[in-house]
Design an enzyme around this catalytic site. Structure first.
Site, PDB file in Angstrom:
ATOM      1  N   HIS A  17      55.813  34.756  43.930  1.00  8.72           N
ATOM      2  CA  HIS A  17      56.275  33.368  44.073  1.00  8.72           C
ATOM      3  C   HIS A  17      55.170  32.396  43.644  1.00  8.72           C
ATOM      4  O   HIS A  17      55.415  31.426  42.927  1.00  8.72           O
ATOM      5  CB  HIS A  17      56.600  33.057  45.544  1.00  8.72           C
ATOM      6  N   LYS A  41      70.787  37.373  54.136  1.00  9.51           N
ATOM      7  CA  LYS A  41      69.588  38.081  54.606  1.00  9.51           C
ATOM      8  C   LYS A  41      69.209  37.591  55.996  1.00  9.51           C
ATOM      9  O   LYS A  41      69.313  36.397  56.279  1.00  9.51           O
ATOM     10  CB  LYS A  41      68.396  37.760  53.686  1.00  9.51           C
TER      11      LYS A  41
HETATM   12  O1  PNS Z   1      64.501  34.135  47.581  1.00  8.89           O
HETATM   13  P1  PNS Z   1      65.971  34.415  47.459  1.00  8.89           P
HETATM   14  O2  PNS Z   1      66.535  34.925  48.767  1.00  8.89           O
HETATM   15  O3  PNS Z   1      66.297  35.316  46.304  1.00  8.89           O
HETATM   16  O4  PNS Z   1      66.656  33.001  47.135  1.00  8.89           O
HETATM   17  C1  PNS Z   1      68.040  32.892  46.938  1.00  8.89           C
HETATM   18  C2  PNS Z   1      68.476  31.442  47.182  1.00  8.89           C
HETATM   19  C3  PNS Z   1      68.151  31.050  48.633  1.00  8.89           C
HETATM   20  C4  PNS Z   1      67.740  30.526  46.239  1.00  8.89           C
HETATM   21  C5  PNS Z   1      70.006  31.398  46.930  1.00  8.89           C
HETATM   22  O5  PNS Z   1      70.651  32.320  47.744  1.00  8.89           O
HETATM   23  C6  PNS Z   1      70.574  30.002  47.146  1.00  8.89           C
HETATM   24  O6  PNS Z   1      70.439  29.141  46.285  1.00  8.89           O
HETATM   25  N1  PNS Z   1      71.190  29.774  48.321  1.00  8.89           N
HETATM   26  C7  PNS Z   1      71.774  28.514  48.700  1.00  8.89           C
HETATM   27  C8  PNS Z   1      73.319  28.546  48.604  1.00  8.89           C
HETATM   28  C9  PNS Z   1      73.751  28.353  47.162  1.00  8.89           C
HETATM   29  O7  PNS Z   1      73.578  27.292  46.607  1.00  8.89           O
HETATM   30  N2  PNS Z   1      74.252  29.455  46.543  1.00  8.89           N
HETATM   31  C10 PNS Z   1      74.563  29.487  45.117  1.00  8.89           C
HETATM   32  C11 PNS Z   1      75.927  28.973  44.741  1.00  8.89           C
HETATM   33  S1  PNS Z   1      77.239  29.707  45.606  1.00  8.89           S
END
Ligand code: PNS
Length: 160
Positions: A17, A41
């Site tokens: 990251h 998660k």
């Molecule tokens: O570090 P990660 O867990 O891979 O991050 C994933 C994250 C949190 C960026 C993704 O799941 C996300 O954007 N979640 C918010 C909900 C959303 O906007 N989902 C995408 C469209 S349905």
């Protein structure tokens, strides 16, 4: 002035990251790290704990700030007048899901996603693997910032 968001769960932040954040901070005027609640998660650290850890290890970047959001990422972008998401891509296995998310985010609110290729040295790295190593007593010092190592160790011991 180009402002971008680097979203993620950051549970906890890894060197992978940090690499993406550092490179984004040199490419854009402002980088907002958004800690999002990933509903698929369960988390080890609370959102305030994750924010505090990210602030501690990104304090050296003057144009990087940290925020959190619960809900759709595109709604965060809209509320904060940000139209670009920056994400790291580790391997082909990331691509299908990331492509799908980028396309839906573009369709939902016209928010663009730029992918940065993860440095090869971090291509296998994920917060989940780091947590698994730590919870089995392994050494995670090569994978997460030094300031986070003891916090992760004490959290996995507490949860054991
Ligand atoms: O570090 P990660 O867990 O891979 O991050 C994933 C994250 C949190 C960026 C993704 O799941 C996300 O954007 N979640 C918010 C909900 C959303 O906007 N989902 C995408 C469209 S349905």
């Amino acid at each position: 002035m180009k402002r971008v968001v680097c979203p993620g769960s950051f549970d906890p932040i890894t060197n992978g990251h940090l690499d993406i954040i550092a490179r984004a901070s040199s490419l854009f005027d402002e980088v907002v790290i958004a800690v999002l609640v990933n509903q698929t998660k369960s988390s080890l650290f609370t959102v305030p704990e994750r924010i505090e850890m990210i602030k501690e290890v990104t304090g050296k970047f003057a144009n990087v700030s940290v925020d959190s959001w619960s809900g759709l990422l595109v709604d965060y972008c809209k509320s904060n007048q940000i139209n670009t998401i920056v994400k790291g891509l580790r391997a082909v296995s990331d691509f299908d899901y990331e492509l799908q998310m980028s396309q839906i985010n573009l369709q939902l609110q016209g928010v663009e996603t730029l992918f940065m290729a993860t440095a090869p040295s971090h291509s296998f790295l994920s917060s989940s693997l780091v947590k698994e190593i730590a919870s089995n007593g392994g050494d995670v010092s090569a994978y997460i910032p030094a300031a986070i190592v003891s916090k992760l160790k004490s959290r996995v011991i507490k949860n054991a």
